[in-house]
Write a protein that holds these residues in place. Structure first.
Motif, PDB file in Angstrom:
ATOM      1  N   ARG A  29       0.889  -1.164   0.000  1.00 32.17           N
ATOM      2  CA  ARG A  29       0.000   0.000   0.000  1.00 32.17           C
ATOM      3  C   ARG A  29       0.923   1.209   0.000  1.00 32.17           C
ATOM      4  O   ARG A  29       1.713   1.392   0.914  1.00 32.17           O
ATOM      5  CB  ARG A  29      -0.896   0.008   1.227  1.00 32.17           C
ATOM      6  CG  ARG A  29      -1.875   1.174   1.262  1.00 32.17           C
ATOM      7  CD  ARG A  29      -2.813   1.084   2.440  1.00 32.17           C
ATOM      8  NE  ARG A  29      -3.553  -0.156   2.475  1.00 32.17           N
ATOM      9  CZ  ARG A  29      -4.687  -0.406   1.809  1.00 32.17           C
ATOM     10  NH1 ARG A  29      -5.200   0.516   1.027  1.00 32.17           N
ATOM     11  NH2 ARG A  29      -5.297  -1.577   1.927  1.00 32.17           N
ATOM     12  N   LEU A  31       1.959   5.218  -0.028  1.00 36.54           N
ATOM     13  CA  LEU A  31       1.580   6.573   0.353  1.00 36.54           C
ATOM     14  C   LEU A  31       2.552   7.526  -0.320  1.00 36.54           C
ATOM     15  O   LEU A  31       3.747   7.249  -0.421  1.00 36.54           O
ATOM     16  CB  LEU A  31       1.654   6.762   1.871  1.00 36.54           C
ATOM     17  CG  LEU A  31       0.816   5.824   2.727  1.00 36.54           C
ATOM     18  CD1 LEU A  31       1.072   6.079   4.200  1.00 36.54           C
ATOM     19  CD2 LEU A  31      -0.656   6.004   2.426  1.00 36.54           C
ATOM     20  N   GLY A  32       2.056   8.665  -0.718  1.00 35.79           N
ATOM     21  CA  GLY A  32       2.900   9.661  -1.364  1.00 35.79           C
ATOM     22  C   GLY A  32       3.724  10.445  -0.354  1.00 35.79           C
ATOM     23  O   GLY A  32       3.611  10.255   0.866  1.00 35.79           O
ATOM     24  N   ASP A  33       4.528  11.371  -0.840  1.00 30.63           N
ATOM     25  CA  ASP A  33       5.400  12.184   0.001  1.00 30.63           C
ATOM     26  C   ASP A  33       4.600  13.052   0.966  1.00 30.63           C
ATOM     27  O   ASP A  33       5.009  13.295   2.090  1.00 30.63           O
ATOM     28  CB  ASP A  33       6.297  13.059  -0.887  1.00 30.63           C
ATOM     29  CG  ASP A  33       7.315  13.832  -0.079  1.00 30.63           C
ATOM     30  OD1 ASP A  33       7.751  13.311   0.967  1.00 30.63           O
ATOM     31  OD2 ASP A  33       7.673  14.948  -0.484  1.00 30.63           O
ATOM     32  N   ASP A  34       3.425  13.513   0.534  1.00 32.70           N
ATOM     33  CA  ASP A  34       2.604  14.375   1.373  1.00 32.70           C
ATOM     34  C   ASP A  34       1.598  13.587   2.222  1.00 32.70           C
ATOM     35  O   ASP A  34       0.753  14.175   2.889  1.00 32.70           O
ATOM     36  CB  ASP A  34       1.868  15.402   0.510  1.00 32.70           C
ATOM     37  CG  ASP A  34       1.072  14.750  -0.605  1.00 32.70           C
ATOM     38  OD1 ASP A  34       1.145  13.514  -0.742  1.00 32.70           O
ATOM     39  OD2 ASP A  34       0.371  15.472  -1.340  1.00 32.70           O
ATOM     40  N   GLY A  35       1.663  12.257   2.199  1.00 26.63           N
ATOM     41  CA  GLY A  35       0.793  11.417   3.023  1.00 26.63           C
ATOM     42  C   GLY A  35      -0.454  10.932   2.315  1.00 26.63           C
ATOM     43  O   GLY A  35      -1.232  10.168   2.875  1.00 26.63           O
ATOM     44  N   GLU A  36      -0.680  11.371   1.070  1.00 19.35           N
ATOM     45  CA  GLU A  36      -1.856  10.922   0.323  1.00 19.35           C
ATOM     46  C   GLU A  36      -1.683   9.464  -0.088  1.00 19.35           C
ATOM     47  O   GLU A  36      -0.567   8.999  -0.321  1.00 19.35           O
ATOM     48  CB  GLU A  36      -2.048  11.778  -0.926  1.00 19.35           C
ATOM     49  CG  GLU A  36      -1.035  11.428  -1.992  1.00 19.35           C
ATOM     50  CD  GLU A  36      -1.058  12.340  -3.184  1.00 19.35           C
ATOM     51  OE1 GLU A  36      -1.164  11.817  -4.305  1.00 19.35           O
ATOM     52  OE2 GLU A  36      -0.950  13.556  -2.974  1.00 19.35           O
ATOM     53  N   GLN A  37      -2.788   8.749  -0.144  1.00 17.59           N
ATOM     54  CA  GLN A  37      -2.734   7.337  -0.494  1.00 17.59           C
ATOM     55  C   GLN A  37      -2.759   7.177  -2.010  1.00 17.59           C
ATOM     56  O   GLN A  37      -3.694   7.605  -2.675  1.00 17.59           O
ATOM     57  CB  GLN A  37      -3.913   6.599   0.141  1.00 17.59           C
ATOM     58  CG  GLN A  37      -3.831   5.112  -0.049  1.00 17.59           C
ATOM     59  CD  GLN A  37      -4.765   4.369   0.886  1.00 17.59           C
ATOM     60  OE1 GLN A  37      -4.825   4.651   2.055  1.00 17.59           O
ATOM     61  NE2 GLN A  37      -5.501   3.426   0.348  1.00 17.59           N
ATOM     62  N   ILE A  38      -1.711   6.542  -2.543  1.00 22.55           N
ATOM     63  CA  ILE A  38      -1.630   6.299  -3.988  1.00 22.55           C
ATOM     64  C   ILE A  38      -2.393   5.036  -4.344  1.00 22.55           C
ATOM     65  O   ILE A  38      -3.058   4.975  -5.366  1.00 22.55           O
ATOM     66  CB  ILE A  38      -0.150   6.218  -4.440  1.00 22.55           C
ATOM     67  CG1 ILE A  38       0.510   7.583  -4.230  1.00 22.55           C
ATOM     68  CG2 ILE A  38      -0.046   5.780  -5.885  1.00 22.55           C
ATOM     69  CD1 ILE A  38       1.989   7.614  -4.462  1.00 22.55           C
ATOM     70  N   ARG A  70       6.008   4.224   2.118  1.00 28.06           N
ATOM     71  CA  ARG A  70       5.818   5.632   1.799  1.00 28.06           C
ATOM     72  C   ARG A  70       6.991   6.141   0.966  1.00 28.06           C
ATOM     73  O   ARG A  70       8.131   5.750   1.174  1.00 28.06           O
ATOM     74  CB  ARG A  70       5.721   6.433   3.089  1.00 28.06           C
ATOM     75  CG  ARG A  70       5.427   7.888   2.875  1.00 28.06           C
ATOM     76  CD  ARG A  70       5.147   8.572   4.172  1.00 28.06           C
ATOM     77  NE  ARG A  70       4.909   9.989   3.923  1.00 28.06           N
ATOM     78  CZ  ARG A  70       4.684  10.864   4.853  1.00 28.06           C
ATOM     79  NH1 ARG A  70       4.645  10.482   6.112  1.00 28.06           N
ATOM     80  NH2 ARG A  70       4.491  12.119   4.558  1.00 28.06           N
TER      81      ARG A  70
END
Length: 182
Positions: A29, A31-38, A70
Motif C-alpha cells: 500500500r 503513500l505519497g510524500d505528502d501522506g496521500e494514499q496512492i 511511503r
C-alpha cells in the motif's frame, strides 16, 4: 560496549527500517510524500515511482495487509527521528540514589554535617539511602540506641523531604530512604 567508538550500544540510535531494494513484498500500500494514499501497487512499481520523484521507498508498517510503504526522503526522516529522540532525552530526568553512612556513636557535630549533605542531595532531586552500620557488639543496641539516632535524623529531615521507607534492619545495617518533596 562498542570498542571502536567507546560508547554503549544502547546509546547508538540507529533506525532499522527497510528501504528501496530491501522491500520485497509482492504488493504494498503506497503513500505519497505528502501522506496521500496512492493505492496498492507492486513493490517494483513502488520503487519505480519513488525513483522518478528522486525519493526513497520506506517501509512504514510491515504488520498491515498489504504492508504500508511511503515515498519520502529517508535521510530527512532519519534526521527528524534523531531530533525527536534527543528532545525526549532532554526532557527526562535521572534520579540518582546517594548514600550517607552513620554509626550509632556518631557525634552531634558530625551528625549535623551529614544531615546538611543529605539536604543538599535532596535539593538536587536525588533520593538518599541513610545507612546506620553496627559493628561488633553494637548490634545488641540496634533497637534502642540505633533507632533513637536514626529517629533523630528522620526528625531533622521531615520538614525538608519525604521519608520513602521507614528505618528497617537488614543484617548489621539499619536502612532508611528519603527523597525530595513532590
Amino acid at each position: 560496549m562498542d570498542k571502536r567508538k567507546g560508547r554503549k550500544d544502547s546509546q547508538r540510535q540507529e533506525v532499522r527500517v527497510k528501504t528501496n531494494e530491501d522491500i520485497r513484498y509482492p504488493e504494498v500500500r503506497l503513500l505519497g510524500d505528502d501522506g496521500e494514499q496512492i493505492g496498492i501497487v507492486s513493490s517494483s512499481r513502488a520503487r519505480q515511482i519513488a525513483e522518478e520523484q528522486g525519493m526513497d521507498l520506506v517501509e512504514i508498517s510491515d504488520k498491515a495487509k498489504p504492508p504500508v510503504c511511503r515515498v519520502m526522503n529517508f535521510d530527512k526522516y532519519r534526521y527528524e527521528l534523531k531530533k525527536k529522540q534527543q528532545e525526549a532525552k532532554k526532557k527526562q530526568t535521572v534520579i540518582e540514589t546517594k548514600e550517607v553512612k552513620f554509626r550509632p556513636k556518631t557525634e552531634e557535630h558530625d551528625l549535623d554535617f551529614k544531615i546538611k549533605n543529605i539536604l543538599k542531595f535532596v535539593e538536587k532531586k536525588n533520593k538518599v539511602k541513610v545507612t546506620m552500620q553496627f559493628r561488633g557488639r553494637e548490634i545488641v543496641h540496634a533497637q534502642t540506641v540505633g533507632m533513637e539516632a536514626i529517629r533523630r535524623i528522620a526528625d531533622a529531615l521531615r520538614e525538608h523531604c519525604v521519608i520513602i521507607q521507614e528505618p528497617t534492619m537488614e543484617g548489621r545495617f539499619m536502612i532508611m530512604f528519603v527523597g525530595p518533596k513532590p
